[in-house]
Design a protein around this motif. Structure first.
Motif, PDB file in Angstrom:
ATOM      1  N   SER A 154      47.183  33.737  52.860  1.00  0.00           N
ATOM      2  CA  SER A 154      48.760  33.672  53.449  1.00  0.00           C
ATOM      3  C   SER A 154      49.580  33.449  52.663  1.00  0.00           C
ATOM      4  O   SER A 154      50.114  32.551  52.485  1.00  0.00           O
ATOM      5  CB  SER A 154      48.151  32.799  54.660  1.00  0.00           C
ATOM      6  OG  SER A 154      49.210  33.349  55.832  1.00  0.00           O
ATOM      7  N   LEU A 155      50.918  34.624  53.710  1.00  0.00           N
ATOM      8  CA  LEU A 155      51.805  33.968  52.761  1.00  0.00           C
ATOM      9  C   LEU A 155      52.616  32.932  53.943  1.00  0.00           C
ATOM     10  O   LEU A 155      53.728  31.992  53.560  1.00  0.00           O
ATOM     11  CB  LEU A 155      52.747  35.199  52.679  1.00  0.00           C
ATOM     12  CG  LEU A 155      52.641  36.468  52.213  1.00  0.00           C
ATOM     13  CD1 LEU A 155      53.559  37.955  52.712  1.00  0.00           C
ATOM     14  CD2 LEU A 155      52.631  36.338  50.797  1.00  0.00           C
ATOM     15  N   ASP A 156      51.874  32.783  54.985  1.00  0.00           N
ATOM     16  CA  ASP A 156      52.445  31.625  55.768  1.00  0.00           C
ATOM     17  C   ASP A 156      51.652  30.436  55.817  1.00  0.00           C
ATOM     18  O   ASP A 156      50.358  30.274  56.449  1.00  0.00           O
ATOM     19  CB  ASP A 156      52.687  31.866  57.369  1.00  0.00           C
ATOM     20  CG  ASP A 156      53.593  33.348  57.841  1.00  0.00           C
ATOM     21  OD1 ASP A 156      54.385  33.224  57.152  1.00  0.00           O
ATOM     22  OD2 ASP A 156      52.816  34.085  58.475  1.00  0.00           O
ATOM     23  N   VAL A 157      51.425  29.905  54.386  1.00  0.00           N
ATOM     24  CA  VAL A 157      51.018  28.973  53.707  1.00  0.00           C
ATOM     25  C   VAL A 157      50.834  27.527  54.932  1.00  0.00           C
ATOM     26  O   VAL A 157      49.399  27.295  55.760  1.00  0.00           O
ATOM     27  CB  VAL A 157      51.376  28.412  52.666  1.00  0.00           C
ATOM     28  CG1 VAL A 157      49.995  27.012  52.362  1.00  0.00           C
ATOM     29  CG2 VAL A 157      50.909  29.116  51.532  1.00  0.00           C
ATOM     30  N   ASP A 158      52.565  27.335  55.766  1.00  0.00           N
ATOM     31  CA  ASP A 158      52.784  26.371  56.596  1.00  0.00           C
ATOM     32  C   ASP A 158      51.711  26.137  57.834  1.00  0.00           C
ATOM     33  O   ASP A 158      51.480  25.306  57.834  1.00  0.00           O
ATOM     34  CB  ASP A 158      54.373  26.411  56.444  1.00  0.00           C
ATOM     35  CG  ASP A 158      54.541  27.834  56.866  1.00  0.00           C
ATOM     36  OD1 ASP A 158      54.104  28.427  56.752  1.00  0.00           O
ATOM     37  OD2 ASP A 158      55.595  27.516  57.727  1.00  0.00           O
ATOM     38  N   LYS A 159      51.823  27.786  58.313  1.00  0.00           N
ATOM     39  CA  LYS A 159      50.482  27.744  59.336  1.00  0.00           C
ATOM     40  C   LYS A 159      49.376  28.335  59.226  1.00  0.00           C
ATOM     41  O   LYS A 159      48.793  27.167  60.062  1.00  0.00           O
ATOM     42  CB  LYS A 159      51.187  29.470  60.075  1.00  0.00           C
ATOM     43  CG  LYS A 159      52.844  29.875  60.541  1.00  0.00           C
ATOM     44  CD  LYS A 159      52.931  30.366  61.126  1.00  0.00           C
ATOM     45  CE  LYS A 159      54.834  30.585  61.500  1.00  0.00           C
ATOM     46  NZ  LYS A 159      54.467  32.031  61.900  1.00  0.00           N
ATOM     47  N   TRP A 160      49.066  28.417  57.764  1.00  0.00           N
ATOM     48  CA  TRP A 160      47.875  27.479  57.254  1.00  0.00           C
ATOM     49  C   TRP A 160      47.143  26.132  57.441  1.00  0.00           C
ATOM     50  O   TRP A 160      46.208  25.734  57.354  1.00  0.00           O
ATOM     51  CB  TRP A 160      47.144  28.039  56.118  1.00  0.00           C
ATOM     52  CG  TRP A 160      45.758  28.377  55.510  1.00  0.00           C
ATOM     53  CD1 TRP A 160      44.945  28.802  55.690  1.00  0.00           C
ATOM     54  CD2 TRP A 160      45.011  26.949  54.726  1.00  0.00           C
ATOM     55  NE1 TRP A 160      44.472  28.568  55.041  1.00  0.00           N
ATOM     56  CE2 TRP A 160      44.589  27.147  54.219  1.00  0.00           C
ATOM     57  CE3 TRP A 160      46.464  26.167  54.103  1.00  0.00           C
ATOM     58  CZ2 TRP A 160      44.143  26.820  53.514  1.00  0.00           C
ATOM     59  CZ3 TRP A 160      45.932  25.550  53.719  1.00  0.00           C
ATOM     60  CH2 TRP A 160      44.424  25.640  52.573  1.00  0.00           C
ATOM     61  N   LEU A 161      47.998  25.718  56.588  1.00  0.00           N
ATOM     62  CA  LEU A 161      48.405  24.348  56.318  1.00  0.00           C
ATOM     63  C   LEU A 161      47.947  23.425  57.728  1.00  0.00           C
ATOM     64  O   LEU A 161      47.438  22.972  58.164  1.00  0.00           O
ATOM     65  CB  LEU A 161      49.234  23.382  55.343  1.00  0.00           C
ATOM     66  CG  LEU A 161      48.976  22.013  55.566  1.00  0.00           C
ATOM     67  CD1 LEU A 161      47.204  22.018  54.927  1.00  0.00           C
ATOM     68  CD2 LEU A 161      50.117  21.499  54.417  1.00  0.00           C
ATOM     69  N   LEU A 162      49.147  24.185  58.748  1.00  0.00           N
ATOM     70  CA  LEU A 162      49.025  23.348  60.698  1.00  0.00           C
ATOM     71  C   LEU A 162      47.258  23.697  60.720  1.00  0.00           C
ATOM     72  O   LEU A 162      46.793  22.178  61.786  1.00  0.00           O
ATOM     73  CB  LEU A 162      50.245  23.805  60.783  1.00  0.00           C
ATOM     74  CG  LEU A 162      50.695  22.973  63.113  1.00  0.00           C
ATOM     75  CD1 LEU A 162      51.450  21.615  62.311  1.00  0.00           C
ATOM     76  CD2 LEU A 162      51.157  23.753  63.361  1.00  0.00           C
ATOM     77  N   LYS A 163      47.254  24.906  61.017  1.00  0.00           N
ATOM     78  CA  LYS A 163      45.969  25.239  61.292  1.00  0.00           C
ATOM     79  C   LYS A 163      44.728  24.261  60.679  1.00  0.00           C
ATOM     80  O   LYS A 163      44.088  23.830  61.605  1.00  0.00           O
ATOM     81  CB  LYS A 163      45.642  26.749  61.008  1.00  0.00           C
ATOM     82  CG  LYS A 163      43.819  26.734  61.865  1.00  0.00           C
ATOM     83  CD  LYS A 163      43.987  27.827  61.649  1.00  0.00           C
ATOM     84  CE  LYS A 163      42.789  28.873  60.867  1.00  0.00           C
ATOM     85  NZ  LYS A 163      42.568  29.976  60.286  1.00  0.00           N
ATOM     86  N   GLN A 164      44.412  24.081  59.619  1.00  0.00           N
ATOM     87  CA  GLN A 164      43.414  23.430  58.517  1.00  0.00           C
ATOM     88  C   GLN A 164      44.240  21.361  59.177  1.00  0.00           C
ATOM     89  O   GLN A 164      43.076  20.655  60.008  1.00  0.00           O
ATOM     90  CB  GLN A 164      43.923  23.419  57.130  1.00  0.00           C
ATOM     91  CG  GLN A 164      43.307  24.695  56.879  1.00  0.00           C
ATOM     92  CD  GLN A 164      42.051  24.719  57.341  1.00  0.00           C
ATOM     93  OE1 GLN A 164      40.881  24.328  56.901  1.00  0.00           O
ATOM     94  NE2 GLN A 164      42.488  26.436  57.360  1.00  0.00           N
ATOM     95  N   LEU A 165      44.317  21.152  59.331  1.00  0.00           N
ATOM     96  CA  LEU A 165      45.197  19.906  59.696  1.00  0.00           C
ATOM     97  C   LEU A 165      44.672  19.519  60.880  1.00  0.00           C
ATOM     98  O   LEU A 165      44.348  18.552  61.639  1.00  0.00           O
ATOM     99  CB  LEU A 165      46.549  19.307  59.444  1.00  0.00           C
ATOM    100  CG  LEU A 165      46.776  19.359  57.878  1.00  0.00           C
ATOM    101  CD1 LEU A 165      48.463  19.377  57.583  1.00  0.00           C
ATOM    102  CD2 LEU A 165      46.223  18.321  57.242  1.00  0.00           C
ATOM    103  N   PHE A 166      45.380  20.766  62.075  1.00  0.00           N
ATOM    104  CA  PHE A 166      44.652  20.498  63.364  1.00  0.00           C
ATOM    105  C   PHE A 166      42.995  20.979  64.305  1.00  0.00           C
ATOM    106  O   PHE A 166      43.160  20.591  64.982  1.00  0.00           O
ATOM    107  CB  PHE A 166      45.857  20.738  64.527  1.00  0.00           C
ATOM    108  CG  PHE A 166      47.030  19.835  64.268  1.00  0.00           C
ATOM    109  CD1 PHE A 166      47.003  18.683  65.057  1.00  0.00           C
ATOM    110  CD2 PHE A 166      48.078  20.392  63.450  1.00  0.00           C
ATOM    111  CE1 PHE A 166      47.630  18.103  64.684  1.00  0.00           C
ATOM    112  CE2 PHE A 166      49.241  19.333  63.299  1.00  0.00           C
ATOM    113  CZ  PHE A 166      49.173  17.998  64.160  1.00  0.00           C
TER     114      PHE A 166
END
Length: 195
Positions: free
Chosen positions: A147-159
């Motif tokens: 993803s180009l939105d890695v921050d959103k991917w990481l948020l999803k992983q963390l939650f």
């Protein structure tokens, strides 16, 4: 199993060749990362070790399998609560006294080193968990789409599997968390793991 998530041996090899501890030290030292991690720890209740773990996986083109992640997350949370946070609390409690006493300052430094060792142990346990994937339980899978939105991917992983803290400004908080996560993820090469 779909071909898109069948583990790529190149990605697994990269995972095994890049120790999580070394990756974490390098990422944490980059501009803004330490402050972003501490902000997310304090304001969102996120675990810095887990954030670094997911960044490490992503840098290798992998992500944790959600069902397998739940148990490991609980084990790592217990370690953080019973070991790391206890040491952190002691270190913080001694801060004022350390300014007035050289012996307390030395004690505080020893506790700081123990806290760092506890963090390293936690990261090593995350790495061992990801690397030792028994055949009956898939722990990591290929990131299907980098993803180009890695921050959103990481948020999803963390939650995954947990509720985000929702205060009065829930949306505002999540946007601030995304800003902090973006500070971490802009340091990652999103194409490195997909080769």
């Amino acid at each position: 199993m779909r071909d898109s998530i069948t583990l790529d041996s190149t990605r697994l090899q990269r995972l095994q060749q890049t120790p999580l501890w070394d990756f974490a030290l390098t990422l944490y030292a980059r501009p803004g990362v330490e402050a972003a991690c501490l902000k997310l720890q304090e304001e969102a209740g996120l675990d810095v070790c887990e954030m670094l773990f997911h960044c490490w996986l992503y840098s290798c083109g992998l992500e944790a399998e959600p069902r397998a992640l739940a148990y490991q997350r609980e084990q790592r949370h217990l370690w953080q609560c019973h070991v790391t946070e206890v040491l952190r609390g002691l270190r913080q409690d001694l801060k004022a006294s350390a300014a007035e006493s050289e012996s307390v300052k030395a004690l505080r430094e020893t506790i700081k080193q123990a806290e760092l060792m506890a963090e390293r142990e936690n990261l090593q346990r995350w790495q061992a968990w990801a690397s030792a994937s028994p055949s009956d339980e898939e722990r990591v899978v290929n990131v299907v789409e980098m993803s180009l939105d890695v921050d959103k991917w990481l948020l999803k992983q963390l939650f995954l599997g947990r509720c985000a803290r929702q205060g009065e400004g829930g949306i505002k908080e999540q946007n601030e968390w995304l800003d902090s996560l973006q500070t971490l993820t802009c340091q990652l090469d999103p194409h490195q793991g997909a080769r």
